[in-house]
Design a protein around this motif. Structure first.
Motif, PDB file in Angstrom:
ATOM      1  N   ALA A 127      -3.434 -27.515 -17.093  1.00  0.00           N
ATOM      2  CA  ALA A 127      -2.926 -25.781 -17.090  1.00  0.00           C
ATOM      3  C   ALA A 127      -2.468 -25.177 -15.498  1.00  0.00           C
ATOM      4  CB  ALA A 127      -4.145 -25.045 -17.926  1.00  0.00           C
ATOM      5  N   PHE A 128      -4.275 -24.900 -14.935  1.00  0.00           N
ATOM      6  CA  PHE A 128      -4.568 -24.805 -13.552  1.00  0.00           C
ATOM      7  C   PHE A 128      -3.237 -25.555 -12.570  1.00  0.00           C
ATOM      8  CE2 PHE A 128      -6.340 -24.791  -9.092  1.00  0.00           C
ATOM      9  CZ  PHE A 128      -6.652 -23.762  -8.908  1.00  0.00           C
ATOM     10  N   GLY A 129      -2.852 -26.320 -12.015  1.00  0.00           N
ATOM     11  CA  GLY A 129      -1.709 -27.365 -11.834  1.00  0.00           C
ATOM     12  C   GLY A 129      -0.633 -26.301 -12.164  1.00  0.00           C
ATOM     13  N   TYR A 130       0.231 -26.408 -13.317  1.00  0.00           N
ATOM     14  CA  TYR A 130       1.146 -25.773 -13.984  1.00  0.00           C
ATOM     15  C   TYR A 130       1.159 -23.781 -13.004  1.00  0.00           C
ATOM     16  CZ  TYR A 130       4.209 -22.991 -16.317  1.00  0.00           C
ATOM     17  OH  TYR A 130       5.641 -22.253 -16.663  1.00  0.00           O
ATOM     18  N   LEU A 131       0.333 -23.629 -13.367  1.00  0.00           N
ATOM     19  CA  LEU A 131       0.097 -22.382 -12.747  1.00  0.00           C
ATOM     20  C   LEU A 131       0.342 -22.105 -11.248  1.00  0.00           C
ATOM     21  CD1 LEU A 131      -2.381 -20.542 -14.929  1.00  0.00           C
ATOM     22  CD2 LEU A 131      -0.399 -20.244 -15.297  1.00  0.00           C
ATOM     23  N   VAL A 132      -0.476 -22.683 -10.788  1.00  0.00           N
ATOM     24  CA  VAL A 132       0.092 -22.796  -9.229  1.00  0.00           C
ATOM     25  C   VAL A 132       0.564 -23.022  -8.992  1.00  0.00           C
ATOM     26  CG1 VAL A 132      -1.547 -23.858  -7.041  1.00  0.00           C
ATOM     27  CG2 VAL A 132      -3.045 -23.259  -8.850  1.00  0.00           C
ATOM     28  N   PHE A 133       1.290 -24.279  -9.085  1.00  0.00           N
ATOM     29  CA  PHE A 133       2.154 -25.286  -8.575  1.00  0.00           C
ATOM     30  C   PHE A 133       3.890 -25.043  -9.316  1.00  0.00           C
ATOM     31  CE2 PHE A 133      -1.180 -28.220  -7.276  1.00  0.00           C
ATOM     32  CZ  PHE A 133      -1.209 -28.511  -6.208  1.00  0.00           C
ATOM     33  N   ILE A 134       4.086 -24.979  -9.844  1.00  0.00           N
ATOM     34  CA  ILE A 134       5.049 -24.249 -10.744  1.00  0.00           C
ATOM     35  C   ILE A 134       5.384 -22.891 -10.443  1.00  0.00           C
ATOM     36  CG2 ILE A 134       6.211 -24.581 -12.450  1.00  0.00           C
ATOM     37  CD1 ILE A 134       5.414 -27.509 -11.527  1.00  0.00           C
ATOM     38  N   GLU A 135       4.599 -22.293 -11.492  1.00  0.00           N
ATOM     39  CA  GLU A 135       4.993 -20.706 -11.292  1.00  0.00           C
ATOM     40  C   GLU A 135       4.450 -20.307  -9.853  1.00  0.00           C
ATOM     41  OE1 GLU A 135       5.573 -18.681 -13.834  1.00  0.00           O
ATOM     42  OE2 GLU A 135       6.256 -20.917 -15.158  1.00  0.00           O
ATOM     43  N   ALA A 136       3.356 -20.030  -9.588  1.00  0.00           N
ATOM     44  CA  ALA A 136       3.540 -19.210  -8.130  1.00  0.00           C
ATOM     45  C   ALA A 136       3.529 -20.571  -6.611  1.00  0.00           C
ATOM     46  CB  ALA A 136       1.333 -19.392  -8.049  1.00  0.00           C
ATOM     47  N   LEU A 137       3.705 -21.715  -6.617  1.00  0.00           N
ATOM     48  CA  LEU A 137       4.349 -21.552  -5.496  1.00  0.00           C
ATOM     49  C   LEU A 137       5.501 -22.022  -6.146  1.00  0.00           C
ATOM     50  CD1 LEU A 137       1.414 -24.176  -3.983  1.00  0.00           C
ATOM     51  CD2 LEU A 137       2.016 -21.926  -3.067  1.00  0.00           C
ATOM     52  N   ASN A 138       6.558 -22.066  -6.529  1.00  0.00           N
ATOM     53  CA  ASN A 138       7.711 -22.434  -7.132  1.00  0.00           C
ATOM     54  C   ASN A 138       7.889 -23.264  -6.588  1.00  0.00           C
ATOM     55  OD1 ASN A 138       8.006 -19.956  -8.752  1.00  0.00           O
ATOM     56  ND2 ASN A 138       8.380 -18.630  -5.828  1.00  0.00           N
ATOM     57  N   VAL A 139       7.324 -24.688  -6.886  1.00  0.00           N
ATOM     58  CA  VAL A 139       7.652 -25.963  -6.433  1.00  0.00           C
ATOM     59  C   VAL A 139       8.458 -26.517  -8.159  1.00  0.00           C
ATOM     60  CG1 VAL A 139       6.905 -28.867  -6.088  1.00  0.00           C
ATOM     61  CG2 VAL A 139       4.899 -26.841  -5.529  1.00  0.00           C
ATOM     62  N   PRO A 140       9.738 -26.691  -7.177  1.00  0.00           N
ATOM     63  CA  PRO A 140      11.228 -27.384  -7.797  1.00  0.00           C
ATOM     64  C   PRO A 140      10.727 -28.942  -8.284  1.00  0.00           C
ATOM     65  CG  PRO A 140      11.147 -27.785  -5.595  1.00  0.00           C
ATOM     66  CD  PRO A 140       9.624 -27.236  -5.704  1.00  0.00           C
ATOM     67  N   MET A 141       9.909 -29.108 -10.023  1.00  0.00           N
ATOM     68  CA  MET A 141       9.815 -30.140 -10.336  1.00  0.00           C
ATOM     69  C   MET A 141       9.673 -30.234 -11.936  1.00  0.00           C
ATOM     70  SD  MET A 141       5.906 -31.361 -10.035  1.00  0.00           S
ATOM     71  CE  MET A 141       5.791 -31.748  -8.361  1.00  0.00           C
ATOM     72  N   ALA A 142      10.003 -30.615 -12.577  1.00  0.00           N
ATOM     73  CA  ALA A 142      10.413 -30.416 -13.793  1.00  0.00           C
ATOM     74  C   ALA A 142       9.252 -29.967 -14.722  1.00  0.00           C
ATOM     75  CB  ALA A 142      11.388 -31.789 -14.907  1.00  0.00           C
ATOM     76  N   ILE A 143       9.059 -29.619 -16.043  1.00  0.00           N
ATOM     77  CA  ILE A 143       7.117 -29.447 -16.603  1.00  0.00           C
ATOM     78  C   ILE A 143       6.980 -30.878 -17.311  1.00  0.00           C
ATOM     79  CG2 ILE A 143       5.651 -27.802 -18.079  1.00  0.00           C
ATOM     80  CD1 ILE A 143       7.881 -25.637 -16.772  1.00  0.00           C
ATOM     81  N   ILE A 144       8.088 -31.286 -17.791  1.00  0.00           N
ATOM     82  CA  ILE A 144       7.683 -32.324 -19.161  1.00  0.00           C
ATOM     83  C   ILE A 144       9.511 -32.445 -19.308  1.00  0.00           C
ATOM     84  CG2 ILE A 144       7.817 -32.785 -22.016  1.00  0.00           C
ATOM     85  CD1 ILE A 144       6.045 -31.025 -21.887  1.00  0.00           C
ATOM     86  N   GLY A 145       9.381 -33.961 -19.244  1.00  0.00           N
ATOM     87  CA  GLY A 145      11.221 -34.783 -18.619  1.00  0.00           C
ATOM     88  C   GLY A 145      11.478 -34.379 -17.223  1.00  0.00           C
ATOM     89  N   GLY A 146      12.704 -36.120 -17.024  1.00  0.00           N
ATOM     90  CA  GLY A 146      13.248 -35.953 -15.840  1.00  0.00           C
ATOM     91  C   GLY A 146      13.872 -34.712 -15.582  1.00  0.00           C
TER      92      GLY A 146
END
Length: 146
Positions: A127-146
């Motif tokens: 959850a912390f990694g999702y909030l930091v990297f996907i939400e806050a830093l907008n790292v272009p990475m799929a959350i689930i699945g490629g």
């Protein structure tokens, strides 16, 4: 007269000299500012850390007790394997599943870990990694699945 490990002291002095050379070289690089650090911060910081560790090694070499070192192969294999598996699978299965596998493998590296602590750590850090990297830093990475 106190005994000391001469080879260890000489190795620490050699590494301290190496750190001193990089410290001198790093001081010539730009430092930047607090918002955008320059190229000189990293070599200077690493050089100071190396010099401090060498001072600790010299102090330890002067003590009578030898340093006991043991290599935990199981932990090493699980942690490095988890990192490699994460790097190979994050594009295929997504950020959350790959991170969950990594954290579970790292949790298994400690024999004292319980399943409850491993699951709790995995859920929280995913959850912390999702909030930091996907939400806050907008790292272009799929959350689930490629």
């Amino acid at each position: 007269m106190q005994k000391f490990d001469r080879n260890e002291v000489l190795a620490a002095i050699a590494m301290m000299a190496f750190g001193g050379i990089w410290l001198y070289i790093g001081l010539d690089y730009a430092w930047g500012n607090a918002v955008r650090i320059g190229a000189g911060v990293f070599p200077v910081a690493l050089s100071l850390i190396l010099i401090a560790l060498c001072v600790l090694l010299i102090a330890k070499a002067r003590s009578a007790r030898p340093l006991v070192f043991s290599l935990h192969v199981r932990s090493l294999v699980l942690i490095l394997g988890g990192i490699l598996l994460w790097a190979l699978s994050v594009d295929v299965i997504g950020f959350l599943p790959a991170t969950a596998v990594l954290l579970a493998m790292c949790g298994l590296a400690d024999p004292a870990s319980t399943w409850r602590s491993i699951i709790g750590m995995t859920v929280f850090l995913c959850a912390f990694g999702y909030l930091v990297f996907i939400e806050a830093l907008n790292v272009p990475m799929a959350i689930i699945g490629g």
